[in-house]
Design a protein around this motif. Structure first.
Motif, short mmCIF file in Angstrom:
data_model
loop_
_atom_site.label_atom_id
_atom_site.label_comp_id
_atom_site.label_asym_id
_atom_site.label_seq_id
_atom_site.Cartn_x
_atom_site.Cartn_y
_atom_site.Cartn_z
N CYS A 40 -92.12 -76.75 35.80
CA CYS A 40 -90.80 -77.04 35.25
C CYS A 40 -89.70 -76.52 36.18
O CYS A 40 -88.63 -77.14 36.29
CB CYS A 40 -90.70 -76.39 33.87
SG CYS A 40 -89.23 -76.85 32.97
N THR A 41 -89.97 -75.42 36.85
CA THR A 41 -88.99 -74.87 37.79
C THR A 41 -88.67 -75.91 38.87
O THR A 41 -87.51 -76.14 39.23
CB THR A 41 -89.56 -73.59 38.47
OG1 THR A 41 -89.98 -72.69 37.45
CG2 THR A 41 -88.55 -72.94 39.37
N HIS A 68 -83.63 -70.30 30.50
CA HIS A 68 -84.59 -69.56 31.32
C HIS A 68 -84.05 -69.49 32.77
O HIS A 68 -83.30 -70.38 33.19
CB HIS A 68 -85.93 -70.30 31.30
CG HIS A 68 -87.06 -69.57 31.94
ND1 HIS A 68 -87.33 -69.65 33.28
CD2 HIS A 68 -87.99 -68.75 31.42
CE1 HIS A 68 -88.39 -68.91 33.56
NE2 HIS A 68 -88.82 -68.35 32.45
N THR A 71 -86.33 -70.47 25.29
CA THR A 71 -87.32 -69.46 25.70
C THR A 71 -86.98 -68.10 25.09
O THR A 71 -87.84 -67.27 24.88
CB THR A 71 -87.39 -69.36 27.24
OG1 THR A 71 -88.52 -68.61 27.62
CG2 THR A 71 -86.14 -68.72 27.84
N ASP A 122 -84.42 -79.08 29.29
CA ASP A 122 -85.53 -78.31 29.84
C ASP A 122 -86.53 -78.17 28.69
O ASP A 122 -86.32 -77.38 27.77
CB ASP A 122 -85.02 -76.95 30.31
CG ASP A 122 -86.14 -76.02 30.75
OD1 ASP A 122 -87.31 -76.26 30.38
OD2 ASP A 122 -85.85 -75.02 31.44
N HIS A 151 -91.34 -75.74 26.88
CA HIS A 151 -92.21 -75.33 25.77
C HIS A 151 -92.65 -76.48 24.87
O HIS A 151 -93.42 -76.27 23.95
CB HIS A 151 -91.49 -74.30 24.89
CG HIS A 151 -91.29 -73.00 25.58
ND1 HIS A 151 -92.26 -72.03 25.63
CD2 HIS A 151 -90.25 -72.53 26.30
CE1 HIS A 151 -91.82 -71.01 26.33
NE2 HIS A 151 -90.59 -71.28 26.76
N SER A 205 -93.17 -78.32 31.40
CA SER A 205 -94.43 -77.80 31.95
C SER A 205 -95.56 -78.25 31.03
O SER A 205 -95.39 -78.28 29.82
CB SER A 205 -94.45 -76.27 31.93
OG SER A 205 -93.42 -75.72 32.68
N HIS A 244 -98.60 -76.62 31.45
CA HIS A 244 -99.58 -75.53 31.47
C HIS A 244 -99.39 -74.55 30.32
O HIS A 244 -100.23 -73.70 30.11
CB HIS A 244 -99.50 -74.77 32.80
CG HIS A 244 -98.20 -74.05 33.02
ND1 HIS A 244 -97.92 -72.84 32.43
CD2 HIS A 244 -97.10 -74.39 33.73
CE1 HIS A 244 -96.71 -72.45 32.80
NE2 HIS A 244 -96.19 -73.38 33.58
N LYS A 245 -98.29 -74.66 29.59
CA LYS A 245 -98.07 -73.72 28.49
C LYS A 245 -98.80 -74.20 27.24
O LYS A 245 -99.96 -73.92 27.03
CB LYS A 245 -96.57 -73.57 28.21
CG LYS A 245 -95.78 -72.88 29.33
CD LYS A 245 -94.31 -72.80 28.93
CE LYS A 245 -93.42 -72.36 30.07
NZ LYS A 245 -93.52 -70.95 30.43
C1 LIG Z 1 -87.36 -72.84 29.10
C2 LIG Z 1 -88.16 -72.64 30.35
N1 LIG Z 1 -87.88 -73.35 31.43
C3 LIG Z 1 -88.59 -73.22 32.56
C4 LIG Z 1 -89.63 -72.34 32.64
C5 LIG Z 1 -90.40 -72.24 33.91
O1 LIG Z 1 -91.60 -72.92 33.79
P1 LIG Z 1 -92.62 -72.99 35.01
O2 LIG Z 1 -93.11 -71.62 35.24
O3 LIG Z 1 -93.67 -73.93 34.53
O4 LIG Z 1 -91.89 -73.53 36.18
C6 LIG Z 1 -89.97 -71.56 31.54
C7 LIG Z 1 -91.09 -70.60 31.61
O5 LIG Z 1 -91.31 -69.79 30.75
C8 LIG Z 1 -89.21 -71.70 30.36
O6 LIG Z 1 -89.48 -70.97 29.28
#
Ligand SMILES: Cc1ncc(COP(=O)(O)O)c(C=O)c1O
Length: 425
Positions: A126-127, A152, A207, A232, A235, A255, A257-258
């Motif tokens: 997601c980043t 986040h 988050t 974003d 979650h 993402s 992977h969560k």
């Molecule tokens: C709202 C939110 N955005 C982005 C991220 C980052 O996700 P990733 O580590 O998969 O890039 C997180 C990770 O906890 C998150 O909670």
């Protein structure tokens, strides 16, 4: 000399457990389809067996990273074994994601998320997807992005970088703790919009508090003002059912992977249509990035990446579909309500919305004078219970379906014991 011992030593040095033999991954049968109707507890207990997390560990922090179940790991490991043979059919076929369009992986995920393959790019987390949005969205110096004060770092920092480097302006609205209802959030967004606002960028699920923001209403508000909406959704996939085209937003990242328990190294970028794609430059590029006929897949031209990762993603989608997203969501929410209500009964201050529509599977409570880090360390080091939160006293309790009420009761009993130990009444 590279031997098995030194290989395992690498895992030990990283603080990891001994590996499970790949052959043992499919020895535990999946629950029968009708078991849920006959004995619900037995059904969820059977699913719990699919996760390698030891039976005595209670993981209340899927919010940071999920754990892939056996069928997903099997698909990844098998994927390495098959792709590494280099026996692909065509003379130009190689086992790399990063050049082709890979519809075999994008389509199942697009279907799962209520989108089309043309709208969906699979990225590595997601980043990365958020960085594509902040870095690539066409804006002039002085143009504004509006976000909440609960983003986040991986959502906020890409915009902060753009602000520092190129002079766009990051504006924030304060999220109520907790929001009473959707209007409580929408009014704050509406009040913060200015004539320079070009894009609203907010989490779908916060988050910080687990609040599920009213995405459809936010997208409609943005559209009514000629502003783009970007969410974003790190979650969301696997926690709640999401239909992206029904939300009606312009951009959505996340993402897998969560909560979907897919391979680490899976994220995505959804762009509604070609008009939106025309306004978002790509960031990591190789040949094909500027070919509009490729639609969303042009954002996947990222150079050599790992195909077994995508195989694991398909298996994770299959696993979630086998259970059914309706059933997963109901169970996730039931467990979150259970832990939330039990904490409130213990005097915790709730940062979880009272409106069921704004709740998901993360319950957040504030428990002063308990120090979250002290409690978190004590729980993990002494009792194998994993939680997370924020300074000084916020606890973020994430409740994936594979937990049981008994797991949660174990956490609650330990929370009481900790307070007694600290002399907190
Ligand atoms: C709202 C939110 N955005 C982005 C991220 C980052 O996700 P990733 O580590 O998969 O890039 C997180 C990770 O906890 C998150 O909670």
């Amino acid at each position: 000399m590279f031997d098995r011992r030194s290989f395992l030593g690498g895992a030990a040095a990283a603080g990891l457990a001994q590996p499970v033999a790949a052959q043992a991954l499919d020895t535990i049968p999946l629950p029968a389809a009708d078991l849920h109707g006959r004995n619900e507890d037995a059904y969820w207990a059977a699913l719990r067996q699919q996760f390698l997390i030891p039976a005595d560990v209670v993981n209340l922090n899927v919010g940071t990273v999920g754990s892939s179940p056996r069928p997903v790991l099997k698909a990844i490991f098998d994927g390495f074994e098959t792709t590494e043979q280099m026996t692909q059919a065509g003379s130009e076929d190689y086992p790399i994601w990063g050049y082709g369009s890979w519809e075999a992986y994008r389509k199942p995920f697009a279907d799962f998320m209520g989108a089309t393959v043309d709208q969906m790019a699979i990225l590595r987390n997601c980043t990365e997807a958020n960085s594509y949005v902040a870095n690539g969205f066409d804006m002039k110096p002085g143009d504004e992005v509006l976000m909440s004060d609960e983003e986040h770092g991986s959502g906020e920092m890409p915009w902060m970088l753009r602000q520092r480097r190129y002079g766009v302006v990051v504006k924030k609205f304060a999220m109520p703790k907790p929001p009473r209802d959707a209007a409580d959030i929408l009014n704050r967004i509406n009040d913060a919009i200015t004539p320079r606002t070009r894009i609203i960028f907010v989490s779908h699920i916060s988050t910080a508090t687990g609040v599920v923001l009213p995405a459809k209403e936010i997208a409609a508000l943005a559209r009514s003002k000629g502003i783009l909406s970007a969410f974003d959704g790190a979650h969301a996939p696997g926690m709640i059912k999401v239909h992206l085209n029904d939300i009606g937003c312009d951009i959505y990242t996340g993402s897998m992977h969560k909560w979907l328990f897919a391979t680490k190294g899976t994220g995505f970028l959804y762009l509604r249509d070609e008009d939106v794609m025309d306004r978002v430059w790509s960031t990591v590029v190789t040949g094909g990035y500027d070919d509009p006929t490729r639609k969303a897949d042009r954002y996947m031209q990222i150079g050599s990446s790992c195909i077994p990762t995508l195989m694991g993603l398909n298996a994770a989608i299959g696993f979630a579909n086998m259970i059914g997203m309706d059933r997963i969501e109901a169970r996730n929410r039931m467990l979150a309500d259970y832990i939330h209500d039990a904490m409130v009964k213990r005097g915790a201050q709730s940062w979880t919305s009272p409106d069921p529509a704004l709740r998901g599977a993360i319950a957040t409570v504030n428990v002063p004078p308990v120090q979250r880090m002290e409690l978190q360390d004590w729980l993990w080091t002494n009792h194998k219970v994993r939680i997370r939160g924020g300074a000084p006293s916020k606890l973020r309790l994430a409740t994936p379906y594979f937990l049981s009420k008994a797991d949660i009761d174990r956490f609650l009993g330990l929370f009481d014991e900790f307070r007694r130990m600290k002399g907190i009444s």
